[in-house]
Design a protein around this motif. Sequence first.
Motif, short mmCIF file in Angstrom:
data_model
loop_
_atom_site.label_atom_id
_atom_site.label_comp_id
_atom_site.label_asym_id
_atom_site.label_seq_id
_atom_site.Cartn_x
_atom_site.Cartn_y
_atom_site.Cartn_z
N ASP A 1 -8.99 10.96 11.02
CA ASP A 1 -8.93 10.97 9.55
C ASP A 1 -8.71 12.39 9.03
O ASP A 1 -7.90 12.62 8.13
N ARG B 1 -5.51 13.93 6.90
CA ARG B 1 -5.66 14.61 5.61
C ARG B 1 -5.08 16.03 5.67
O ARG B 1 -4.47 16.49 4.71
N ASP C 1 -2.89 8.50 1.75
CA ASP C 1 -4.28 8.59 2.19
C ASP C 1 -4.98 7.23 2.07
O ASP C 1 -5.68 6.80 2.98
N ARG C 2 -4.76 6.56 0.95
CA ARG C 2 -5.37 5.25 0.75
C ARG C 2 -4.82 4.24 1.77
O ARG C 2 -5.55 3.44 2.33
N ALA C 3 -3.50 4.31 2.02
CA ALA C 3 -2.89 3.41 3.00
C ALA C 3 -3.46 3.67 4.40
O ALA C 3 -3.78 2.72 5.13
N TRP C 4 -3.62 4.95 4.76
CA TRP C 4 -4.20 5.29 6.07
C TRP C 4 -5.60 4.69 6.21
O TRP C 4 -5.94 4.11 7.24
N THR C 5 -6.40 4.82 5.17
CA THR C 5 -7.77 4.29 5.20
C THR C 5 -7.75 2.78 5.42
O THR C 5 -8.56 2.24 6.19
N SER C 6 -6.83 2.09 4.80
CA SER C 6 -6.74 0.63 4.96
C SER C 6 -6.19 0.25 6.34
O SER C 6 -6.71 -0.65 6.99
N GLU D 1 0.00 8.19 -9.58
CA GLU D 1 -0.71 8.69 -8.40
C GLU D 1 0.23 9.55 -7.55
O GLU D 1 1.39 9.19 -7.33
N ALA E 1 -1.78 10.87 -2.13
CA ALA E 1 -2.98 10.06 -2.36
C ALA E 1 -2.72 8.60 -1.96
O ALA E 1 -3.60 7.94 -1.41
N THR E 2 -1.52 8.13 -2.24
CA THR E 2 -1.13 6.78 -1.82
C THR E 2 -1.18 6.67 -0.31
O THR E 2 -1.71 5.70 0.25
N LEU F 1 0.82 -1.21 0.00
CA LEU F 1 0.00 0.00 0.00
C LEU F 1 0.86 1.27 0.00
O LEU F 1 0.44 2.29 -0.54
#
Length: 186
Positions: free
Chosen positions: A169, A173, A87-92, A80, A84-85, A73
């Motif tokens: 979150d 961000r 952010d996606r990793a944080w969400t996961s 990208e 953004a990478t 991740l």
Amino acid sequence: MGRRPQPQIKERLLDACADHALAHGLPDRLEPLAGATGTSPRMLIYHFGTRDALLRAVLGHARQRQLDVFGDLLRARPDERYTATLDRAWTSITGPDGRPYLRMFGQLRESAEQRLWPDFRRTATTDWLGPLEDGLRSIGRPDLATLVLAVIRGLLMDLDATGDTARTDQAFRDFLDTVERLSGCR
């Protein structure tokens, strides 16, 4: 003459024990792991030697899974922005896929289980610096890896203490906006 250990059986047992520990935490006794594997505590001891050796193997196996999944991740993608990478990793990491790891490894920081992996806190920190440096290199700022890791760890502790997903979150961000400004990506 005794039986010879069978590595494929040991690996299957280790997978099942890691699945159980990620779902329920590290048990105090072997019976929950034996039940999860469909074997007996005696057979677990046969394959792993001692309860502590089994638990160390379970922790190491789960940690490798986490490194594989979250390491991927954190990998920079050419199409990208790295923020953004992240952010996606944080969400996961903070979502349903990541919570079992946070719960299990949180036990190591806070309990007597530290004896199973005495250097865990240091290892759990330094493991992520390389992947973060590599990813941040894509925006010309590998030097921010320690800062990014410190913010992630701090926000994870905050999330664990408060359960306030929306606030943590948003804080992450906001931090990513700062990283973009520092790297001139805007």
